[in-house]
Design a protein around this motif. Structure first.
Motif, PDB file in Angstrom:
ATOM      1  N   ARG A  44      19.593  -0.876  17.325  1.00 38.13           N
ATOM      2  CA  ARG A  44      20.243   0.852  17.287  1.00 38.13           C
ATOM      3  C   ARG A  44      18.532   1.987  16.752  1.00 38.13           C
ATOM      4  N   VAL A 181      33.892   9.597  21.525  1.00 37.44           N
ATOM      5  CA  VAL A 181      34.047   8.517  22.798  1.00 37.44           C
ATOM      6  C   VAL A 181      33.027   8.705  23.603  1.00 37.44           C
ATOM      7  N   ILE A 204      31.063  13.826  17.607  1.00 38.43           N
ATOM      8  CA  ILE A 204      30.926  15.262  17.372  1.00 38.43           C
ATOM      9  C   ILE A 204      29.949  15.915  18.398  1.00 38.43           C
ATOM     10  N   PRO A 223      36.244  16.462  13.955  1.00 35.20           N
ATOM     11  CA  PRO A 223      36.059  15.383  14.193  1.00 35.20           C
ATOM     12  C   PRO A 223      36.720  14.175  12.435  1.00 35.20           C
ATOM     13  N   ALA A 238      32.859   4.983  16.649  1.00 35.91           N
ATOM     14  CA  ALA A 238      31.660   5.565  16.273  1.00 35.91           C
ATOM     15  C   ALA A 238      30.839   4.697  15.576  1.00 35.91           C
TER      16      ALA A 238
END
Ligand SMILES: NC(=O)c1ccc[n+]([C@@H]2O[C@H](COP(=O)([O-])OP(=O)(O)OC[C@H]3O[C@@H](n4cnc5c(N)ncnc54)[C@H](O)[C@@H]3O)[C@@H](O)[C@H]2O)c1
Ligand SMILES: CC(C)C[C@H](N)C(=O)O
Length: 364
Positions: A44, A181, A204, A223, A238
């Motif tokens: 990540r 999304v 966001i 959000p 998310a």
């Protein structure tokens, strides 16, 4: 944070700090458990506010991969890496090559892959320095990106949950609130829209929202408003920890099922939603499609074989729901039990000394 006491409490094997001044690399690799095999988990890249936050994220995500890989029936342990930095502005080829050299230094104890903030191109750069990377672009039929396969597994998992909650797995007419999304959730929305679900979306990133509104006739909300909407299913896709003391009283859904890792802030939040009668679909079971897909590369990638295994997510979740009903325990605990039993059975059978152990990577 007392690092060694944390590692001891949750039984982590190894924590590696990686620094390269020239490229600006600051990364952490966490290996949680390699009982089932080498630790496979993504890398990540994120703008962490502090080093502590980055270390904690790597550790939590690595443990999640141990359970995910075990529950998915893979012969792989759990690990994860985080790179501290902004994926939009801080990437450079040298940074991923430097990271690849650190992965190589672990000689296969850790195998990396894509996660939030990293791409197939980044994996290709890592691959210039190490073979211990999946999700690279050279495999025919995958494009290296596991997200569409993850989305398919999440879609199947939502259907399994609908069957458990409503006695019918059709999603036609169901209202589903999708948080984020991005790569996984956009494809998920395609499946859900095709089946006739009504979508409420948030992100966001305004562009991501606009695309979903345009393509799926989704209703967009801010959000923070996603927790308050009237819906049948809340799909967190998310970041983690969105099921917490603040959000639980606001969630009206009958089912929580999405792709995000570490959705529950703590295990106790699984108990609270169980008592409220919300069916929680354990994140690491429903979102295992991506890792199942990239793990198949270790055996010479075969898309049909990978998809067949992804289909089993539906049955694995039925097993989790059955354990939960039978033992009257929250689904997150039921899933943990399923994963832990598998790890323990292999741990107990590995008590003989071998001069050179068989290694899953020996087939590559
Ligand atoms: N990509 C995979 O194959 C895979 C596999 C398993 C699990 N996951 C998990 O699924 C989640 C999504 O992964 P992805 O690959 O689609 O990532 P992504 O970065 O493509 O998508 C995440 C989306 O969430 C949005 N977002 C971030 N914070 C938000 C907030 N507070 N509110 C609303 N939206 C917000 C982002 O703008 C982005 O569009 C992550 O938790 C990831 O770890 C991904
Ligand atoms: C493809 C996987 C190895 C990584 C993925 N992001 C996951 O959390 O499962």
């Amino acid at each position: 944070m007392e690092i060694f006491s944390y590692l001891e409490e949750y039984d982590y094997e190894q924590l590696v700090f990686c620094q390269d001044k020239n490229s600006g690399l600051k990364a952490v690799i966490a290996i949680h458990d390699t009982t089932l095999g080498p630790a496979l988990g993504g890398t990540r890249m994120w703008t962490y506010h502090s080093e502590k936050e980055a270390i904690e994220d790597a550790l939590r995500l690595a443990k999640g991969m141990t359970y995910k890989n075990a529950a998915a029936g893979l012969n792989l342990g759990g690990g994860k890496a985080v790179i501290i930095g902004d994926p939009k502005t801080d990437k450079n080829p040298e940074l991923f090559r430097a990271f690849g050299r650190y992965v190589q230094s672990l000689s296969g104890r850790y195998i990396t892959a894509v996660d939030v903030g990293t791409t197939e191109e980044d994996m290709d750069l890592i691959h210039t320095e190490t073979d211990y990377v999946t999700g690279i672009s050279r495999y025919d039929g995958t494009e290296g990106n596991p997200s569409p396969v993850t989305a398919y597994g999440v879609y199947k998992g939502i259907k399994a949950a609908a069957n458990e909650a409503y006695g019918d797995d059709s999603l036609n007419g169901k209202t589903i609130a999708v948080q984020g999304v991005g790569n996984v959730a956009y494809t998920l929305c395609e499946f859900l829209h095709k089946e006739g679900a009504n979508l409420i979306v948030t992100d966001i990133n305004q562009e991501a929202i606009d695309q979903a509104v345009e393509a799926f006739g989704a209703t967009a909300v801010d959000p923070d408003a996603i927790y308050d909407v009237d819906c049948d299913i809340y799909a967190p896709c998310a970041m983690g920890a969105t099921i917490n003391d603040e959000t639980i009283p606001r969630i009206k859904a009958r089912i929580i099922a999405g792709s995000a890792n570490n959705q529950l802030k703590t295990s106790e939040h699984g108990e609270i939603i169980h008592e409220k009668g919300i069916l929680y679909v354990p994140d690491y079971v429903i979102n295992s499609g991506g890792v199942i897909n990239v793990a198949d590369e270790l055996n010479g990638y075969n898309p049909e074989r990978a998809m067949k295994k992804v289909e089993t997510i539906y049955d694995s979740l039925n097993k989790v729901f059955e354990i939960s009903r039978r033992d009257n325990i929250p689904t997150n605990i039921a899933a943990d039990r399923m994963a832990e039993e598998r790890i323990e059975s292999v741990r107990n059978s590995r008590n003989q000394f071998l001069i050179k152990e068989h290694h899953i990577l020996s087939r590559r």
